[in-house]
Design an enzyme around this catalytic site. Structure first.
Site, short mmCIF file in Angstrom:
data_model
loop_
_atom_site.label_atom_id
_atom_site.label_comp_id
_atom_site.label_asym_id
_atom_site.label_seq_id
_atom_site.Cartn_x
_atom_site.Cartn_y
_atom_site.Cartn_z
N ALA A 28 0.88 -1.18 0.00
CA ALA A 28 0.00 0.00 0.00
C ALA A 28 0.91 1.22 0.00
O ALA A 28 2.07 1.14 0.43
CB ALA A 28 -0.87 -0.02 1.25
N GLY A 61 0.47 -4.98 0.90
CA GLY A 61 -0.74 -5.00 0.07
C GLY A 61 -0.52 -5.70 -1.27
O GLY A 61 -1.47 -6.20 -1.88
N GLU A 92 -0.84 -9.29 -0.50
CA GLU A 92 -2.27 -9.50 -0.20
C GLU A 92 -3.10 -9.52 -1.49
O GLU A 92 -4.04 -10.29 -1.62
CB GLU A 92 -2.77 -8.41 0.76
CG GLU A 92 -2.15 -8.57 2.15
CD GLU A 92 -2.50 -7.43 3.08
OE1 GLU A 92 -2.10 -6.28 2.78
OE2 GLU A 92 -3.17 -7.67 4.09
N GLU A 138 4.44 -5.35 7.38
CA GLU A 138 3.70 -4.31 8.12
C GLU A 138 4.16 -4.13 9.57
O GLU A 138 4.17 -3.00 10.08
CB GLU A 138 2.20 -4.61 8.11
CG GLU A 138 1.50 -4.31 6.79
CD GLU A 138 1.58 -5.46 5.80
OE1 GLU A 138 2.33 -6.43 6.05
OE2 GLU A 138 0.89 -5.39 4.76
N1 COA Z 1 4.62 3.04 -0.59
C1 COA Z 1 5.04 4.21 -1.12
N2 COA Z 1 6.17 4.32 -1.83
C2 COA Z 1 6.90 3.22 -2.00
C3 COA Z 1 6.53 1.97 -1.46
C4 COA Z 1 5.33 1.90 -0.73
N3 COA Z 1 4.89 0.78 -0.21
N4 COA Z 1 7.48 1.06 -1.78
C5 COA Z 1 8.40 1.72 -2.51
N5 COA Z 1 8.06 3.01 -2.62
C6 COA Z 1 8.79 4.07 -3.33
C7 COA Z 1 10.00 4.55 -2.53
O1 COA Z 1 9.62 5.50 -1.56
C8 COA Z 1 10.86 5.13 -3.65
O2 COA Z 1 10.34 6.38 -4.01
P1 COA Z 1 11.34 7.65 -4.26
O3 COA Z 1 12.23 7.19 -5.39
O4 COA Z 1 10.41 8.76 -4.65
O5 COA Z 1 12.09 7.85 -2.98
C9 COA Z 1 10.61 4.20 -4.82
O6 COA Z 1 9.35 3.57 -4.54
C10 COA Z 1 11.65 3.13 -4.99
O7 COA Z 1 11.77 2.40 -3.76
P2 COA Z 1 13.15 2.24 -2.94
O8 COA Z 1 12.82 1.98 -1.51
O9 COA Z 1 14.05 3.40 -3.22
O10 COA Z 1 13.74 0.93 -3.64
P3 COA Z 1 14.77 -0.11 -3.00
O11 COA Z 1 15.23 -0.97 -4.11
O12 COA Z 1 15.79 0.59 -2.16
O13 COA Z 1 13.87 -1.00 -1.99
C11 COA Z 1 11.91 -2.23 -1.28
C12 COA Z 1 12.84 -1.82 -2.46
C13 COA Z 1 10.72 -2.94 -1.89
C14 COA Z 1 12.69 -3.16 -0.33
C15 COA Z 1 11.49 -0.95 -0.52
O14 COA Z 1 10.95 -0.03 -1.46
C16 COA Z 1 10.45 -1.18 0.55
O15 COA Z 1 10.76 -1.69 1.62
N6 COA Z 1 9.18 -0.78 0.28
C17 COA Z 1 8.12 -0.82 1.24
C18 COA Z 1 7.63 -2.22 1.46
C19 COA Z 1 6.57 -2.21 2.53
O16 COA Z 1 6.82 -2.04 3.71
N7 COA Z 1 5.34 -2.46 2.10
C20 COA Z 1 4.23 -2.59 2.97
C21 COA Z 1 3.43 -1.36 2.98
S1 COA Z 1 2.06 -1.53 4.08
#
Ligand code: COA
Length: 258
Positions: free
Chosen positions: A66, A112, A115, A135
């Site tokens: 999400a 999400g 999910e 989460e």
């Molecule tokens: N919501 C909003 N933005 C998100 C996102 C999310 N769930 N997941 C990734 N993004 C965005 C990042 O903020 C980043 O944006 P920016 O370039 O404007 O800063 C972009 O997507 C790229 O992600 P980034 O984190 O820089 O890539 P990475 O390769 O370093 O890491 C992940 C990849 C998937 C490990 C990491 O993005 C992550 O942990 N995401 C969240 C996962 C999460 O907790 N999801 C559950 C949400 S309830």
């Protein structure tokens, strides 16, 4: 219908929906959830669509969860509404759709995103996909049915481990635990899903929809309601503020504790 965040195509009785926010790793914001809702309904009502495949744009992610930026300031009420609305508009809709839905997991499927894949009837992942429900590392719990559908697929013990550790698993482990049905190379992902869909479209759509209904019948319960309440309550905690702020500030969360 024109969409901003998704791409839809129909070919040979198979509908393909691609979530198209690769710069945000296809994170599910409100607009994307609403567009997906309309796209799934339109495809389900389309006589020419007998099976649906959903995937993510780009090489990195199916859906990274999400959209954290969108809900980080929500109140308890807004948090519970977010989960309730999302479950109703998209996740329950997909699960009980008359047309079978295959998730083609092309990279990260987190929160999400996992999910969403779990609400689909079948999951196929490429060999470098990473899956998890992170989460609790944000001071939250899964709110789009993850606490219910993950144990249904992998069993209670494995679901507890994934949710409490907030860890990610790779495709081989996901295959072994029953989280996904098949693992294929990225270039084979969509062709493989289309081949599977091809087998379904020769079968009776009436019988397929009855089978989906009957299989789902033993998996409904009060847990989804409990999840929505508990998800909403997280929004009133210091841990939630710290967890989401830390993510947006790109640092590790330091939770105040019990
Ligand atoms: N919501 C909003 N933005 C998100 C996102 C999310 N769930 N997941 C990734 N993004 C965005 C990042 O903020 C980043 O944006 P920016 O370039 O404007 O800063 C972009 O997507 C790229 O992600 P980034 O984190 O820089 O890539 P990475 O390769 O370093 O890491 C992940 C990849 C998937 C490990 C990491 O993005 C992550 O942990 N995401 C969240 C996962 C999460 O907790 N999801 C559950 C949400 S309830």
């Amino acid at each position: 219908m024109d969409f901003e965040n998704i791409i839809t195509e129909v070919e040979d009785k198979i509908g393909l929906i691609t979530i198209n926010r690769p710069n945000k790793l296809n994170a599910l914001n409100k607009a994307t959830i609403e567009e997906l809702h309309h796209a799934f309904i339109a495809m389900d009502e389309n006589e020419d669509v007998r099976a649906i495949i959903i995937t993510g744009a780009g090489e990195k992610a199916f859906v990274a969860g999400a959209d954290i930026a969108e809900f980080s300031n929500f109140s308890v009420y807004e948090g519970s509404q977010l989960a309730a609305k999302g479950q109703e508009l998209l996740f329950n809709l997909i699960e009980s759709l008359e047309t079978p839905v295959i998730a083609a997991i092309n990279g990260f499927a987190l929160g999400g995103g996992l999910e969403l894949a779990m609400a689909c009837h079948i999951r196929v992942a490429n060999d470098h996909a990473r899956m998890g429900l992170p989460e609790t590392s944000l001071g939250l719990i899964p709110g789009y049915g993850g606490t219910q559908r993950l144990p249904q697929l992998v069993g209670k013990g494995r679901a507890m481990e994934m949710i409490l550790t907030a860890g990610m698993i790779g495709t081989e482990q996901a295959l072994m635990s029953g989280l996904i049905n098949h693992m294929v190379a990225q270039e084979q992902l969509i062709p493989f899903c289309k081949k599977m869909a091809g087998k379904m479209i020769n079968n009776s759509p009436v019988a397929i929809s009855a089978a989906i209904n009957a299989i789902n019948a033993s998996f409904s319960g009060s847990g989804y309601k409990k999840e929505i309440e508990a998800f909403g309550e997280c929004f009133g905690t210091e841990d939630f503020k710290e967890g989401t702020t830390a993510f947006l500030e790109k640092r590790k969360a330091d939770f105040p504790g019990k």
